[in-house]
Design a protein around this motif. Sequence first.
Motif, PDB file in Angstrom:
ATOM      1  N   LEU A  18       0.844  -1.209   0.000  1.00  0.00           N
ATOM      2  CA  LEU A  18       0.000   0.000   0.000  1.00  0.00           C
ATOM      3  C   LEU A  18       0.876   1.255   0.000  1.00  0.00           C
ATOM      4  N   LEU A  19       1.914   1.236   0.803  1.00  0.00           N
ATOM      5  CA  LEU A  19       2.837   2.369   0.848  1.00  0.00           C
ATOM      6  C   LEU A  19       3.526   2.548  -0.504  1.00  0.00           C
ATOM      7  N   PHE A  20       3.906   1.466  -1.141  1.00  0.00           N
ATOM      8  CA  PHE A  20       4.536   1.542  -2.456  1.00  0.00           C
ATOM      9  C   PHE A  20       3.568   2.142  -3.482  1.00  0.00           C
ATOM     10  N   ARG A  21       2.314   1.760  -3.377  1.00  0.00           N
ATOM     11  CA  ARG A  21       1.299   2.298  -4.292  1.00  0.00           C
ATOM     12  C   ARG A  21       1.188   3.813  -4.114  1.00  0.00           C
ATOM     13  N   TYR A  22       1.172   4.251  -2.861  1.00  0.00           N
ATOM     14  CA  TYR A  22       1.123   5.683  -2.572  1.00  0.00           C
ATOM     15  C   TYR A  22       2.369   6.371  -3.137  1.00  0.00           C
ATOM     16  N   ALA A  23       3.538   5.786  -2.918  1.00  0.00           N
ATOM     17  CA  ALA A  23       4.799   6.370  -3.405  1.00  0.00           C
ATOM     18  C   ALA A  23       4.794   6.470  -4.927  1.00  0.00           C
ATOM     19  N   ARG A  24       4.278   5.452  -5.594  1.00  0.00           N
ATOM     20  CA  ARG A  24       4.210   5.458  -7.052  1.00  0.00           C
ATOM     21  C   ARG A  24       3.323   6.616  -7.540  1.00  0.00           C
TER      22      ARG A  24
END
Length: 191
Positions: A18-24
Amino acid sequence: MKRIHPIDPAQAPFWMRLLFRYARGAMAKLTGKAIVPRPVLVAARQPRLLAAIAAMESAESAMHSAPARAKMLAQMQVARLAGCRYCIDIGSAIALRAGVEEEEMLALPDYESHPGFDALDRAVLAYATRMSVTPATVTAETLETMARYFDDAQIVELTAAIAWENHRVRFNQALDIVPDQFSALAEPAYR
């Protein structure tokens, strides 16, 4: 040199994905390139550190009392002084989208005399430079100069942005994190 490899996002726990999705998504808005930055994937090897970095990045990006141009110039100066190719790569892409001209970024080594920089720019760049040398050389005079252009909250915001960029620089350099090709300015000629 041993390189710490980024984790595979597909192998990460759900909360991390989820954090990676936000970062992307954040990278797509900031740079036009929808990727998870390599330093985030490396920091994910220590999940608590990744959570703390995410919190600081979020807090730093939510501060808007200081002019964005001032923050971008300061952060680019920190990256340039340290020669962090990753920071120059991502920072220049963000700065260009925020309205800082490529010529201005290339002129950072000569900020004291370059006609493209006004007195406010010079104060910010001097502050970033003084904060980034070891030991730091911020003097009462330096802060008095900053106070001519910024209120206390803005100075604290700029100080945090400069200090955080120094964190990014040291992390990326120590772990030899290579650029993600956000910008051509990451080339050695910029240093």
